[in-house]
Design a protein around this motif. Structure first.
Motif, short mmCIF file in Angstrom:
data_model
loop_
_atom_site.label_atom_id
_atom_site.label_comp_id
_atom_site.label_asym_id
_atom_site.label_seq_id
_atom_site.Cartn_x
_atom_site.Cartn_y
_atom_site.Cartn_z
N SER A 30 0.79 -1.25 -0.21
CA SER A 30 -0.07 -0.09 0.06
C SER A 30 0.97 1.14 -0.05
O SER A 30 2.12 1.11 0.19
N LEU A 31 0.44 2.46 -0.32
CA LEU A 31 1.10 3.76 -0.26
C LEU A 31 0.78 4.34 1.18
O LEU A 31 1.35 5.28 1.33
N ASN A 32 0.44 3.76 2.14
CA ASN A 32 0.53 4.18 3.69
C ASN A 32 1.99 4.19 4.00
O ASN A 32 2.69 3.45 3.54
N TYR A 93 15.08 16.76 -1.34
CA TYR A 93 13.94 15.98 -0.80
C TYR A 93 13.89 14.68 -1.11
O TYR A 93 14.39 14.21 -2.20
N TYR A 94 13.49 13.73 0.14
CA TYR A 94 13.81 12.39 -0.13
C TYR A 94 12.43 11.75 0.33
O TYR A 94 11.60 11.97 1.13
N CYS A 95 11.98 10.67 -0.81
CA CYS A 95 10.90 9.85 -0.53
C CYS A 95 11.24 8.82 0.39
O CYS A 95 12.18 8.27 0.17
N TYR A 96 10.28 8.32 1.08
CA TYR A 96 10.39 7.13 1.96
C TYR A 96 9.18 6.22 1.95
O TYR A 96 8.19 6.58 1.58
N LYS A 97 9.47 5.04 2.10
CA LYS A 97 8.61 4.14 2.21
C LYS A 97 8.89 3.15 3.36
O LYS A 97 9.90 2.71 3.57
#
Length: 115
Positions: A30-32, A93-97
């Protein structure tokens, strides 16, 4: 394994706008628990905006009312719309999951706000 690829950074004048994208691939589910951090030179990495574990949004006080996080589940993509940009928004800017207690990071995209 999760892979994250950011795009959309660049140079913009104060008051301008940019939209960052983060495409996720791998075992995402999921994208949560996914969002954006940023790190300015000489400063610690800080949260900008995210989708929490329950799918709610959470924003840093410094960007509330100016930035909006959104997502496209079909494209496995999270966006960060940044409006009314200020010089102090300049950062990588960093994306995280986060998945199963592990936090994955993208390579980062530079945002520079300058006249």
């Amino acid at each position: 394994q999760v892979e994250l690829v950011e795009s959309g950074g660049g140079l913009v004048q104060p008051g301008g706008s940019l939209r960052l994208s983060c495409v996720a691939s791998g075992s995402i589910f999921s994208l949560n628990t996914m969002g954006w951090y940023r790190q300015a030179p000489g400063k610690e990495r800080e949260l900008v905006a995210e989708f929490t574990n329950f799918g709610r949004t959470n924003y840093a006080d410094s960007v509330k009312g100016r930035f909006t996080i959104s997502r496209d589940n079909a494209k496995n993509t999270v966006y960060l719309q940044m409006n009314s940009l200020k010089p102090e928004d300049t950062a990588v800017y960093y994306c995280y999951k986060e998945r199963s207690g592990i936090r994955y990071w993208g390579q980062g995209t530079q945002v520079t706000v300058s006249s």
